[in-house]
Design an enzyme around this catalytic site. Sequence first.
Site, PDB file in Angstrom:
ATOM      1  N   ASN A   1      43.964  42.885  -7.499  1.00  0.00           N
ATOM      2  CA  ASN A   1      42.771  42.566  -8.266  1.00  0.00           C
ATOM      3  C   ASN A   1      41.830  43.776  -8.305  1.00  0.00           C
ATOM      4  O   ASN A   1      42.143  44.844  -7.770  1.00  0.00           O
ATOM      5  CB  ASN A   1      42.078  41.330  -7.664  1.00  0.00           C
TER       6      ASN A   1
ATOM      7  N   HIS B   1      40.346  57.685  12.421  1.00  0.00           N
ATOM      8  CA  HIS B   1      39.840  58.917  13.031  1.00  0.00           C
ATOM      9  C   HIS B   1      39.992  58.851  14.547  1.00  0.00           C
ATOM     10  O   HIS B   1      39.784  57.803  15.151  1.00  0.00           O
ATOM     11  CB  HIS B   1      38.358  59.117  12.695  1.00  0.00           C
TER      12      HIS B   1
END
Length: 163
Positions: free
Chosen positions: A58, A88
């Site tokens: 979507n 990270h």
Amino acid sequence: MNIVEKKLALLASYLKQKLLYLKHHGCKFGKKIYIKSGFRVLVENGAVLEIGDRTYFNYGCSITTQNRITIGKDCLFGENVKIYDHNHVFKYMPTPIAEQGFSRGKVIVGNNVWVGSNVILLKGCEIGDNSVIAAGAIVDRKVPSYSIYRRDGSIEKIEPSYG
């Protein structure tokens, strides 16, 4: 052809070109993948992205892979779903986080999975077949087949019905 049809045709052409480019860079796409506007994909060098047949994304979905993301067939993704197979590193202080690199994993989504709007799928996420991920959930672990994963992280088993 009216103006709306022309814009839709241009968007469809653009998305097909984008998918064709990705196919030549470690990506495999099944047949009849449906993509609404705002779809973003980033495949780092050497990473793998696989999307099965008849999968629907979507508005506003994004996929970013540095390692491997596999999505089965017949999946539905609500608006603004984000998928990341990396994070990270942030354990070496005072070194800036941006200079510490990344930890990498995999994201696996089975067949016939419905991922609600505003869900975030993170590295380590493994969703079994025939499961539902509630809108707004953050998933970073295994979700068994035939399960509902709720926003609070609880998992409810679904009893299959063959009617």
